[in-house]
Design an enzyme around this catalytic site. Structure first.
Site, short mmCIF file in Angstrom:
data_model
loop_
_atom_site.label_atom_id
_atom_site.label_comp_id
_atom_site.label_asym_id
_atom_site.label_seq_id
_atom_site.Cartn_x
_atom_site.Cartn_y
_atom_site.Cartn_z
N LYS A 1 0.86 -1.18 0.00
CA LYS A 1 0.00 0.00 0.00
C LYS A 1 0.90 1.23 0.00
O LYS A 1 1.88 1.28 0.75
CB LYS A 1 -0.88 -0.04 1.26
CG LYS A 1 -1.89 1.08 1.38
CD LYS A 1 -2.73 0.87 2.65
CE LYS A 1 -3.83 1.90 2.81
NZ LYS A 1 -4.66 1.65 4.01
N SER B 1 -9.57 1.57 3.06
CA SER B 1 -8.72 2.31 2.15
C SER B 1 -7.67 1.48 1.42
O SER B 1 -7.11 1.93 0.43
CB SER B 1 -8.02 3.43 2.92
OG SER B 1 -7.16 2.88 3.90
N SER C 1 -9.63 -0.72 7.31
CA SER C 1 -9.09 -0.60 5.95
C SER C 1 -8.37 -1.80 5.39
O SER C 1 -8.02 -1.81 4.21
CB SER C 1 -8.16 0.61 5.87
OG SER C 1 -8.93 1.76 5.68
N1 GLN Z 1 -13.03 3.80 6.67
C1 GLN Z 1 -12.35 4.32 7.81
C2 GLN Z 1 -12.02 5.77 7.61
O1 GLN Z 1 -12.39 6.29 6.63
C3 GLN Z 1 -11.13 3.51 8.11
C4 GLN Z 1 -9.96 3.86 7.29
C5 GLN Z 1 -8.77 3.05 7.66
O2 GLN Z 1 -8.87 2.03 8.31
N2 GLN Z 1 -7.61 3.54 7.24
O3 GLN Z 1 -11.41 6.40 8.41
#
Ligand code: GLN
Length: 510
Positions: free
Chosen positions: A79, A154, A178
Protein backbone atom coordinates in the site's frame (compact mmCIF):
# COMPACT_ATOMS: atom_id res chain seq x y z
CA UNK A 1 -1.44 -24.58 -13.10
CA UNK A 2 -0.32 -21.11 -14.01
CA UNK A 3 2.00 -19.37 -11.55
CA UNK A 4 -0.45 -16.53 -10.90
CA UNK A 5 -2.91 -19.04 -9.42
CA UNK A 6 -0.50 -20.29 -6.76
CA UNK A 7 -0.65 -19.14 -3.16
CA UNK A 8 2.50 -17.85 -1.51
CA UNK A 9 2.90 -21.16 0.34
CA UNK A 10 2.72 -23.02 -2.98
CA UNK A 11 5.22 -20.62 -4.52
CA UNK A 12 7.55 -21.20 -1.56
CA UNK A 13 7.34 -24.97 -2.04
CA UNK A 14 7.78 -24.73 -5.80
CA UNK A 15 10.83 -22.52 -5.44
CA UNK A 16 12.33 -24.90 -2.89
CA UNK A 17 11.72 -27.85 -5.23
CA UNK A 18 13.21 -25.98 -8.18
CA UNK A 19 9.99 -26.23 -10.20
CA UNK A 20 10.26 -22.57 -11.26
CA UNK A 21 12.39 -19.54 -10.56
CA UNK A 22 11.72 -16.24 -8.82
CA UNK A 23 12.20 -14.54 -12.18
CA UNK A 24 9.50 -16.72 -13.75
CA UNK A 25 7.10 -15.82 -10.95
CA UNK A 26 7.76 -12.10 -11.23
CA UNK A 27 7.52 -12.25 -15.03
CA UNK A 28 4.14 -14.03 -14.88
CA UNK A 29 2.76 -11.50 -12.43
CA UNK A 30 4.04 -8.56 -14.47
CA UNK A 31 2.30 -10.01 -17.54
CA UNK A 32 -0.88 -10.49 -15.55
CA UNK A 33 -0.74 -6.89 -14.32
CA UNK A 34 -0.10 -5.66 -17.84
CA UNK A 35 -3.19 -7.55 -19.01
CA UNK A 36 -5.71 -6.82 -16.30
CA UNK A 37 -4.69 -3.76 -14.31
CA UNK A 38 -6.00 -1.41 -16.98
CA UNK A 39 -9.50 -2.36 -15.90
CA UNK A 40 -8.78 -2.75 -12.16
CA UNK A 41 -6.32 0.06 -11.42
CA UNK A 42 -4.86 -1.58 -8.33
CA UNK A 43 -1.33 -0.27 -8.77
CA UNK A 44 -0.25 3.34 -8.52
CA UNK A 45 3.27 2.50 -9.55
CA UNK A 46 5.12 -0.51 -10.78
CA UNK A 47 8.84 -1.02 -10.78
CA UNK A 48 9.19 -3.91 -13.26
CA UNK A 49 12.92 -3.55 -13.81
CA UNK A 50 13.70 -3.29 -10.12
CA UNK A 51 11.39 -6.23 -9.39
CA UNK A 52 13.03 -8.40 -12.04
CA UNK A 53 16.46 -7.46 -10.73
CA UNK A 54 15.42 -8.43 -7.21
CA UNK A 55 14.06 -11.72 -8.54
CA UNK A 56 17.31 -12.43 -10.40
CA UNK A 57 19.29 -11.74 -7.24
CA UNK A 58 17.01 -14.10 -5.36
CA UNK A 59 17.55 -16.87 -7.93
CA UNK A 60 21.30 -16.41 -7.55
CA UNK A 61 21.07 -16.65 -3.77
CA UNK A 62 19.01 -19.80 -4.05
CA UNK A 63 21.42 -21.39 -6.51
CA UNK A 64 24.25 -20.62 -4.09
CA UNK A 65 22.29 -22.14 -1.19
CA UNK A 66 22.09 -18.78 0.55
CA UNK A 67 18.37 -17.99 0.67
CA UNK A 68 17.47 -15.18 3.04
CA UNK A 69 14.32 -17.05 4.10
CA UNK A 70 11.99 -19.73 2.68
CA UNK A 71 10.00 -16.85 1.13
CA UNK A 72 13.01 -15.53 -0.78
CA UNK A 73 11.88 -14.62 -4.30
CA UNK A 74 8.13 -14.30 -3.67
CA UNK A 75 6.65 -10.98 -4.83
CA UNK A 76 4.59 -8.70 -2.60
CA UNK A 77 2.77 -5.41 -3.18
CA UNK A 78 2.74 -2.48 -0.75
CA UNK A 79 0.00 0.00 0.00
CA UNK A 80 1.47 3.34 -0.98
CA UNK A 81 1.47 4.57 2.60
CA UNK A 82 4.62 2.61 3.52
CA UNK A 83 7.87 4.45 2.99
CA UNK A 84 10.21 2.93 0.43
CA UNK A 85 13.72 4.38 0.28
CA UNK A 86 14.35 6.14 -3.01
CA UNK A 87 10.89 5.25 -4.37
CA UNK A 88 7.93 7.63 -4.29
CA UNK A 89 5.45 7.18 -1.44
CA UNK A 90 2.37 9.22 -2.24
CA UNK A 91 -0.53 8.16 0.02
CA UNK A 92 -2.48 8.76 -3.19
CA UNK A 93 -2.41 12.46 -2.32
CA UNK A 94 -1.39 15.42 -4.43
CA UNK A 95 0.41 16.57 -1.28
CA UNK A 96 2.93 13.74 -1.55
CA UNK A 97 2.81 13.10 -5.30
CA UNK A 98 6.52 13.87 -5.57
CA UNK A 99 7.66 12.71 -2.17
CA UNK A 100 10.57 10.25 -2.14
CA UNK A 101 11.39 9.02 1.37
CA UNK A 102 15.05 8.63 2.30
CA UNK A 103 14.38 5.44 4.30
CA UNK A 104 12.35 2.23 4.35
CA UNK A 105 9.51 1.54 6.77
CA UNK A 106 10.50 -1.21 9.20
CA UNK A 107 7.95 -3.52 7.53
CA UNK A 108 9.54 -2.84 4.14
CA UNK A 109 13.01 -3.47 5.54
CA UNK A 110 11.85 -6.79 7.00
CA UNK A 111 10.32 -7.84 3.68
CA UNK A 112 13.56 -7.04 1.87
CA UNK A 113 15.59 -8.88 4.51
CA UNK A 114 13.44 -11.97 3.93
CA UNK A 115 14.19 -11.69 0.20
CA UNK A 116 10.69 -10.78 -0.97
CA UNK A 117 10.41 -9.02 -4.32
CA UNK A 118 8.75 -5.59 -4.07
CA UNK A 119 6.46 -5.55 -7.06
CA UNK A 120 4.87 -2.13 -6.77
CA UNK A 121 2.78 0.30 -4.71
CA UNK A 122 -0.99 0.03 -4.55
CA UNK A 123 -3.71 2.65 -4.55
CA UNK A 124 -5.61 3.81 -1.47
CA UNK A 125 -7.96 6.47 -0.26
CA UNK A 126 -5.93 9.64 0.26
CA UNK A 127 -3.94 9.24 3.50
CA UNK A 128 -5.99 6.05 4.10
CA UNK A 129 -9.16 8.03 4.82
CA UNK A 130 -12.13 6.27 3.29
CA UNK A 131 -13.83 2.97 2.59
CA UNK A 132 -14.03 2.87 -1.17
CA UNK A 133 -10.67 4.06 -2.56
CA UNK A 134 -12.72 6.77 -4.27
CA UNK A 135 -10.92 9.43 -2.20
CA UNK A 136 -7.70 8.49 -3.99
CA UNK A 137 -6.24 11.54 -5.73
CA UNK A 138 -3.78 9.72 -7.98
CA UNK A 139 -5.67 6.74 -9.40
CA UNK A 140 -9.00 4.94 -9.72
CA UNK A 141 -9.40 1.38 -8.49
CA UNK A 142 -12.37 -0.82 -9.33
CA UNK A 143 -13.64 -4.04 -7.86
CA UNK A 144 -12.27 -7.01 -9.85
CA UNK A 145 -15.63 -8.80 -9.49
CA UNK A 146 -17.60 -5.93 -11.03
CA UNK A 147 -15.94 -2.90 -12.57
CA UNK A 148 -18.90 -0.68 -11.70
CA UNK A 149 -18.26 -1.26 -8.02
CA UNK A 150 -15.69 -0.06 -5.51
CA UNK A 151 -13.01 -2.38 -4.14
CA UNK A 152 -13.51 -1.07 -0.61
CA UNK A 153 -10.90 0.94 1.17
CA UNK A 154 -8.72 2.31 2.15
CA UNK A 155 -6.42 -0.59 1.16
CA UNK A 156 -8.51 -1.05 -2.01
CA UNK A 157 -5.52 -1.39 -4.34
CA UNK A 158 -3.92 -4.09 -2.21
CA UNK A 159 -7.16 -6.09 -1.95
CA UNK A 160 -7.96 -5.75 -5.66
CA UNK A 161 -4.44 -6.78 -6.65
CA UNK A 162 -4.62 -9.95 -4.55
CA UNK A 163 -8.15 -10.81 -5.70
CA UNK A 164 -7.27 -10.29 -9.37
CA UNK A 165 -4.23 -12.58 -9.07
CA UNK A 166 -1.78 -9.78 -9.79
CA UNK A 167 0.19 -10.65 -6.67
CA UNK A 168 -0.16 -13.51 -4.16
CA UNK A 169 -0.31 -11.16 -1.18
CA UNK A 170 0.02 -7.53 -0.22
CA UNK A 171 0.52 -5.22 2.73
CA UNK A 172 -2.27 -2.91 3.90
CA UNK A 173 -3.03 -0.73 6.88
CA UNK A 174 -6.13 -0.71 9.07
CA UNK A 175 -7.17 2.24 11.22
CA UNK A 176 -10.90 1.53 11.34
CA UNK A 177 -11.30 -1.39 8.93
CA UNK A 178 -9.09 -0.60 5.95
CA UNK A 179 -7.64 -4.10 5.63
CA UNK A 180 -10.72 -6.13 6.59
CA UNK A 181 -13.35 -4.16 4.65
CA UNK A 182 -11.62 -4.21 1.23
CA UNK A 183 -10.72 -7.86 1.88
CA UNK A 184 -14.45 -8.54 2.30
CA UNK A 185 -15.41 -6.53 -0.80
CA UNK A 186 -12.79 -8.25 -2.98
CA UNK A 187 -13.02 -11.80 -1.57
CA UNK A 188 -9.61 -12.07 0.10
CA UNK A 189 -8.33 -12.70 3.60
CA UNK A 190 -7.34 -9.54 5.49
CA UNK A 191 -5.76 -9.47 8.94
CA UNK A 192 -5.59 -6.48 11.25
CA UNK A 193 -3.09 -7.47 13.91
CA UNK A 194 -3.25 -6.28 17.51
CA UNK A 195 -2.22 -2.65 17.98
CA UNK A 196 1.53 -2.77 18.50
CA UNK A 197 2.03 -6.20 16.92
CA UNK A 198 3.62 -4.71 13.78
CA UNK A 199 5.91 -1.67 13.71
CA UNK A 200 4.44 1.56 12.34
CA UNK A 201 7.85 3.12 11.77
CA UNK A 202 7.89 4.59 8.28
CA UNK A 203 4.14 4.16 7.81
CA UNK A 204 2.64 7.56 7.05
CA UNK A 205 0.52 8.34 10.11
CA UNK A 206 -3.25 8.79 9.92
CA UNK A 207 -4.46 8.14 13.49
CA UNK A 208 -1.54 6.95 15.56
CA UNK A 209 -3.47 5.26 18.37
CA UNK A 210 -5.43 3.17 15.84
CA UNK A 211 -3.17 2.52 12.83
CA UNK A 212 -1.88 -1.00 12.30
CA UNK A 213 -0.14 -2.74 9.40
CA UNK A 214 -1.19 -6.19 8.22
CA UNK A 215 -1.37 -8.72 5.40
CA UNK A 216 -3.96 -9.30 2.67
CA UNK A 217 -3.73 -12.74 1.10
CA UNK A 218 -5.85 -15.45 -0.47
CA UNK A 219 -5.50 -17.85 2.46
CA UNK A 220 -5.16 -17.60 6.21
CA UNK A 221 -2.04 -19.77 5.93
CA UNK A 222 -0.42 -17.15 3.68
CA UNK A 223 -1.49 -14.35 6.01
CA UNK A 224 0.23 -16.27 8.83
CA UNK A 225 3.43 -16.54 6.80
CA UNK A 226 3.46 -12.83 6.03
CA UNK A 227 2.58 -11.76 9.57
CA UNK A 228 5.51 -13.80 10.84
CA UNK A 229 7.84 -11.76 8.63
CA UNK A 230 6.52 -8.31 9.51
CA UNK A 231 5.57 -8.66 13.21
CA UNK A 232 7.68 -7.91 16.24
CA UNK A 233 8.96 -5.18 18.49
CA UNK A 234 10.91 -2.34 16.89
CA UNK A 235 13.14 0.11 18.78
CA UNK A 236 12.08 2.76 16.24
CA UNK A 237 8.40 2.48 17.18
CA UNK A 238 7.81 2.99 20.90
CA UNK A 239 4.24 1.70 20.50
CA UNK A 240 5.35 -1.64 19.09
CA UNK A 241 4.78 -4.23 21.78
CA UNK A 242 7.60 -6.18 23.44
CA UNK A 243 5.76 -9.43 22.80
CA UNK A 244 7.53 -12.35 21.14
CA UNK A 245 6.40 -13.27 17.63
CA UNK A 246 4.73 -16.65 17.51
CA UNK A 247 5.51 -19.13 14.72
CA UNK A 248 2.16 -18.32 13.09
CA UNK A 249 2.93 -20.30 9.95
CA UNK A 250 3.36 -23.44 12.05
CA UNK A 251 0.54 -22.91 14.56
CA UNK A 252 -1.93 -22.09 11.77
CA UNK A 253 -2.22 -25.75 10.77
CA UNK A 254 -2.33 -27.21 14.28
CA UNK A 255 -5.57 -28.97 15.20
CA UNK A 256 -8.38 -26.61 16.10
CA UNK A 257 -9.04 -26.60 19.81
CA UNK A 258 -12.73 -26.65 20.74
CA UNK A 259 -13.46 -22.96 20.54
CA UNK A 260 -16.33 -20.98 21.92
CA UNK A 261 -17.39 -18.38 19.39
CA UNK A 262 -19.40 -15.38 20.44
CA UNK A 263 -22.05 -14.02 18.14
CA UNK A 264 -22.60 -10.36 18.89
CA UNK A 265 -26.30 -9.68 19.06
CA UNK A 266 -25.89 -6.02 18.03
CA UNK A 267 -24.22 -7.03 14.75
CA UNK A 268 -27.29 -8.74 13.38
CA UNK A 269 -29.66 -5.83 13.74
CA UNK A 270 -30.68 -2.92 11.55
CA UNK A 271 -28.38 -2.02 8.69
CA UNK A 272 -27.23 -5.56 7.91
CA UNK A 273 -27.97 -6.67 4.36
CA UNK A 274 -30.00 -9.90 4.30
CA UNK A 275 -27.72 -11.76 1.88
CA UNK A 276 -24.65 -10.84 3.91
CA UNK A 277 -26.40 -11.91 7.11
CA UNK A 278 -27.40 -15.27 5.60
CA UNK A 279 -23.87 -16.02 4.38
CA UNK A 280 -22.44 -15.19 7.80
CA UNK A 281 -25.03 -17.45 9.46
CA UNK A 282 -23.87 -20.28 7.20
CA UNK A 283 -20.25 -19.57 8.16
CA UNK A 284 -21.26 -19.77 11.83
CA UNK A 285 -22.78 -23.19 11.00
CA UNK A 286 -19.49 -24.29 9.44
CA UNK A 287 -17.59 -23.30 12.58
CA UNK A 288 -20.07 -25.35 14.59
CA UNK A 289 -19.40 -28.29 12.30
CA UNK A 290 -15.70 -27.77 13.01
CA UNK A 291 -16.38 -28.31 16.71
CA UNK A 292 -17.07 -24.77 17.78
CA UNK A 293 -19.61 -23.85 20.44
CA UNK A 294 -21.72 -20.81 19.65
CA UNK A 295 -22.75 -18.39 22.33
CA UNK A 296 -24.70 -15.19 21.99
CA UNK A 297 -22.98 -12.20 23.57
CA UNK A 298 -23.50 -8.47 23.72
CA UNK A 299 -21.23 -5.46 23.27
CA UNK A 300 -23.53 -2.82 24.74
CA UNK A 301 -21.51 0.22 23.63
CA UNK A 302 -20.80 -0.91 20.07
CA UNK A 303 -23.53 1.39 18.76
CA UNK A 304 -21.26 4.32 19.63
CA UNK A 305 -18.32 2.81 17.76
CA UNK A 306 -18.59 4.73 14.51
CA UNK A 307 -19.05 8.15 16.16
CA UNK A 308 -16.25 7.49 18.65
CA UNK A 309 -13.95 6.28 15.92
CA UNK A 310 -14.54 9.28 13.64
CA UNK A 311 -13.92 11.74 16.46
CA UNK A 312 -10.70 10.14 17.65
CA UNK A 313 -9.39 9.35 14.17
CA UNK A 314 -10.11 12.88 12.93
CA UNK A 315 -8.54 14.52 16.00
CA UNK A 316 -5.38 12.48 15.54
CA UNK A 317 -5.40 13.11 11.80
CA UNK A 318 -5.71 16.88 12.22
CA UNK A 319 -2.60 16.76 14.39
CA UNK A 320 -0.65 14.28 12.21
CA UNK A 321 -1.39 16.14 8.99
CA UNK A 322 -0.24 19.51 10.37
CA UNK A 323 3.24 18.63 9.14
CA UNK A 324 2.19 19.07 5.50
CA UNK A 325 2.80 22.79 5.31
CA UNK A 326 4.63 23.23 2.04
CA UNK A 327 7.84 24.09 3.88
CA UNK A 328 9.36 20.77 4.89
CA UNK A 329 8.52 18.26 2.16
CA UNK A 330 5.85 17.41 -0.32
CA UNK A 331 3.80 19.84 -2.35
CA UNK A 332 4.23 23.62 -2.19
CA UNK A 333 1.98 26.09 -3.92
CA UNK A 334 3.42 28.09 -6.80
CA UNK A 335 4.57 31.10 -4.80
CA UNK A 336 5.27 33.23 -7.84
CA UNK A 337 1.66 32.74 -8.98
CA UNK A 338 0.47 33.37 -5.43
CA UNK A 339 2.51 36.60 -5.30
CA UNK A 340 0.94 37.74 -8.56
CA UNK A 341 -2.56 36.97 -7.28
CA UNK A 342 -1.90 38.95 -4.10
CA UNK A 343 -0.51 41.88 -6.06
CA UNK A 344 -3.59 41.85 -8.32
CA UNK A 345 -5.85 41.80 -5.31
CA UNK A 346 -3.96 44.69 -3.74
CA UNK A 347 -4.24 46.70 -6.93
CA UNK A 348 -7.97 46.08 -7.09
CA UNK A 349 -8.77 46.68 -3.43
CA UNK A 350 -6.18 49.24 -2.42
CA UNK A 351 -2.75 48.62 -0.97
CA UNK A 352 -3.64 47.18 2.48
CA UNK A 353 -6.55 44.93 1.55
CA UNK A 354 -4.66 41.68 1.05
CA UNK A 355 -3.36 41.68 4.61
CA UNK A 356 -6.74 42.40 6.16
CA UNK A 357 -6.92 38.96 7.73
CA UNK A 358 -3.51 39.39 9.31
CA UNK A 359 -1.83 36.70 7.19
CA UNK A 360 1.89 36.85 6.76
CA UNK A 361 3.28 35.64 3.45
CA UNK A 362 4.30 32.40 5.19
CA UNK A 363 0.82 31.72 6.56
CA UNK A 364 -0.64 32.46 3.17
CA UNK A 365 1.75 29.95 1.64
CA UNK A 366 0.72 27.28 4.18
CA UNK A 367 -2.91 27.93 3.56
CA UNK A 368 -2.68 27.94 -0.17
CA UNK A 369 -0.54 24.78 -0.21
CA UNK A 370 -3.01 22.86 1.94
CA UNK A 371 -6.03 24.20 0.06
CA UNK A 372 -4.58 23.03 -3.24
CA UNK A 373 -3.08 19.67 -2.28
CA UNK A 374 -5.54 18.02 0.14
CA UNK A 375 -8.69 16.42 -1.24
CA UNK A 376 -12.17 17.13 0.14
CA UNK A 377 -12.38 14.15 2.52
CA UNK A 378 -8.98 14.89 4.06
CA UNK A 379 -10.03 18.52 4.56
CA UNK A 380 -13.27 17.39 6.16
CA UNK A 381 -11.35 15.23 8.65
CA UNK A 382 -8.87 18.01 9.46
CA UNK A 383 -11.70 20.47 10.09
CA UNK A 384 -13.69 17.99 12.17
CA UNK A 385 -10.63 17.05 14.22
CA UNK A 386 -9.48 20.63 14.73
CA UNK A 387 -12.95 21.62 15.85
CA UNK A 388 -13.26 18.72 18.29
CA UNK A 389 -9.87 19.53 19.82
CA UNK A 390 -10.42 23.25 20.21
CA UNK A 391 -10.96 24.97 23.54
CA UNK A 392 -14.57 24.74 24.62
CA UNK A 393 -15.27 21.62 22.54
CA UNK A 394 -12.44 19.39 23.70
CA UNK A 395 -14.29 18.09 26.76
CA UNK A 396 -17.57 17.63 24.95
CA UNK A 397 -16.13 15.76 21.97
CA UNK A 398 -12.57 14.48 22.17
CA UNK A 399 -12.53 13.70 25.88
CA UNK A 400 -16.01 12.17 25.68
CA UNK A 401 -14.88 9.98 22.78
CA UNK A 402 -11.90 8.77 24.82
CA UNK A 403 -14.26 7.84 27.65
CA UNK A 404 -16.53 5.89 25.31
CA UNK A 405 -13.47 4.22 23.81
CA UNK A 406 -12.68 2.90 27.27
CA UNK A 407 -16.22 1.52 27.61
CA UNK A 408 -15.94 -0.20 24.24
CA UNK A 409 -12.66 -1.75 25.30
CA UNK A 410 -14.24 -2.95 28.55
CA UNK A 411 -17.08 -4.56 26.58
CA UNK A 412 -14.53 -6.63 24.67
CA UNK A 413 -12.66 -7.53 27.88
CA UNK A 414 -15.92 -8.79 29.32
CA UNK A 415 -16.91 -10.95 26.32
CA UNK A 416 -13.43 -12.38 25.94
CA UNK A 417 -13.86 -13.67 29.48
CA UNK A 418 -16.66 -15.85 28.10
CA UNK A 419 -15.63 -16.72 24.53
CA UNK A 420 -12.43 -17.37 22.56
CA UNK A 421 -13.35 -15.51 19.39
CA UNK A 422 -16.15 -13.31 18.12
CA UNK A 423 -17.77 -13.97 14.76
CA UNK A 424 -19.97 -11.70 12.65
CA UNK A 425 -20.19 -9.81 9.38
CA UNK A 426 -17.19 -7.72 8.30
CA UNK A 427 -19.36 -5.17 6.50
CA UNK A 428 -23.08 -4.32 6.50
CA UNK A 429 -23.30 -4.82 2.70
CA UNK A 430 -21.28 -6.21 -0.18
CA UNK A 431 -19.42 -3.83 -2.53
CA UNK A 432 -21.52 -0.87 -3.66
CA UNK A 433 -21.38 1.07 -6.90
CA UNK A 434 -18.81 3.79 -7.49
CA UNK A 435 -20.32 7.19 -6.72
CA UNK A 436 -23.17 5.71 -4.67
CA UNK A 437 -22.05 7.09 -1.31
CA UNK A 438 -19.67 9.84 -2.30
CA UNK A 439 -22.09 12.65 -1.51
CA UNK A 440 -23.16 11.17 1.79
CA UNK A 441 -20.19 10.85 4.14
CA UNK A 442 -22.31 9.63 7.05
CA UNK A 443 -23.61 6.72 4.96
CA UNK A 444 -20.03 5.98 3.93
CA UNK A 445 -18.88 6.02 7.57
CA UNK A 446 -21.54 3.43 8.49
CA UNK A 447 -19.47 0.98 6.46
CA UNK A 448 -17.12 0.81 9.47
CA UNK A 449 -19.88 -0.33 11.82
CA UNK A 450 -18.41 -3.77 12.55
CA UNK A 451 -14.71 -3.06 12.08
CA UNK A 452 -13.81 0.22 13.84
CA UNK A 453 -14.47 -1.04 17.38
CA UNK A 454 -11.57 -3.52 17.09
CA UNK A 455 -9.21 -0.61 16.42
CA UNK A 456 -10.64 1.36 19.33
CA UNK A 457 -10.03 -1.65 21.58
CA UNK A 458 -6.66 -2.49 20.03
CA UNK A 459 -7.59 -6.15 19.47
CA UNK A 460 -6.93 -8.42 16.47
CA UNK A 461 -9.41 -8.97 13.63
CA UNK A 462 -9.58 -10.92 10.41
CA UNK A 463 -11.96 -11.03 7.45
CA UNK A 464 -12.29 -14.09 5.26
CA UNK A 465 -14.46 -14.95 2.27
CA UNK A 466 -17.67 -16.79 3.22
CA UNK A 467 -19.89 -16.60 0.16
CA UNK A 468 -21.23 -14.55 -2.70
CA UNK A 469 -24.33 -12.47 -3.26
CA UNK A 470 -26.75 -13.48 -6.00
CA UNK A 471 -25.12 -10.88 -8.21
CA UNK A 472 -21.73 -12.50 -7.70
CA UNK A 473 -20.11 -10.20 -5.15
CA UNK A 474 -17.91 -11.61 -2.38
CA UNK A 475 -19.07 -11.58 1.25
CA UNK A 476 -16.73 -11.48 4.25
CA UNK A 477 -17.07 -12.94 7.72
CA UNK A 478 -15.12 -11.28 10.50
CA UNK A 479 -13.39 -13.04 13.39
CA UNK A 480 -12.13 -11.02 16.34
CA UNK A 481 -9.65 -12.22 18.97
CA UNK A 482 -8.22 -10.80 22.18
CA UNK A 483 -4.99 -8.83 21.85
CA UNK A 484 -2.01 -10.93 20.71
CA UNK A 485 -4.12 -13.97 19.87
CA UNK A 486 -3.43 -13.80 16.15
CA UNK A 487 -2.48 -17.46 16.08
CA UNK A 488 -5.94 -18.49 17.33
CA UNK A 489 -7.56 -16.22 14.77
CA UNK A 490 -5.48 -17.53 11.89
CA UNK A 491 -5.91 -21.16 12.90
CA UNK A 492 -9.70 -20.85 13.02
CA UNK A 493 -9.68 -19.14 9.62
CA UNK A 494 -7.38 -21.78 8.16
CA UNK A 495 -9.59 -24.66 9.30
CA UNK A 496 -12.62 -22.89 7.86
CA UNK A 497 -10.80 -22.58 4.54
CA UNK A 498 -9.96 -26.27 4.60
CA UNK A 499 -13.72 -26.91 4.60
CA UNK A 500 -14.82 -24.26 2.11
CA UNK A 501 -13.75 -23.10 -1.31
CA UNK A 502 -14.92 -19.47 -1.40
CA UNK A 503 -11.32 -18.27 -1.38
CA UNK A 504 -10.41 -20.32 -4.44
CA UNK A 505 -12.76 -18.52 -6.83
CA UNK A 506 -11.24 -16.08 -9.26
CA UNK A 507 -12.94 -13.06 -10.80
CA UNK A 508 -13.22 -13.13 -14.57
CA UNK A 509 -11.12 -10.38 -16.06
CA UNK A 510 -10.20 -9.79 -19.63
N1 GLN B 1 -13.03 3.80 6.67
C1 GLN B 1 -12.35 4.32 7.81
C2 GLN B 1 -12.02 5.77 7.61
O1 GLN B 1 -12.39 6.29 6.63
C3 GLN B 1 -11.13 3.51 8.11
C4 GLN B 1 -9.96 3.86 7.29
C5 GLN B 1 -8.77 3.05 7.66
O2 GLN B 1 -8.87 2.03 8.31
N2 GLN B 1 -7.61 3.54 7.24
O3 GLN B 1 -11.41 6.40 8.41
Amino acid sequence: MSLIELTAAQLRDGLAAGRFSAQEITQSLLERIERVDRSVGAFLRMSPDAALAQAAASDQRRAAGRCLSPLDGIPVALKDVLCTAGEPTTCSSRMLANFVPPYDATVVRKLREAGLVLLGKTNLDEFAMGNSTENAALGTTRNPWDARRVPGGSSGGSAAAVAARMVPWAIGTDTGGSIRQPAAFCGTVGLKPTYGRVSRFGVVAFASSLDQVGPLARTAADAALLLEVIAGPDPQDATSAPVAVEPYSRTVAEPLESLTLGVVREQFGAGLDAEVGAAVERAIGTFQALGGTIREVTLPHSGYGVATYYLIASCEASSNLARYDGAHFGYRTDEAAMGRAVADQQRQQGADAADDDGDSGLLRMYRQTRAEAFGPEVKRRIMLGTYALSAGYYEAYYLKALQVRRLIRQDFDAVFGQVDLLIGPTTPTAAYCAGEKLDDPLAMYQGDLYTATANLAGIAGLSLPCGFTRSGLPIGVQLLAPAFHESRLLRAAHHYQQRTDWHTRTPELS
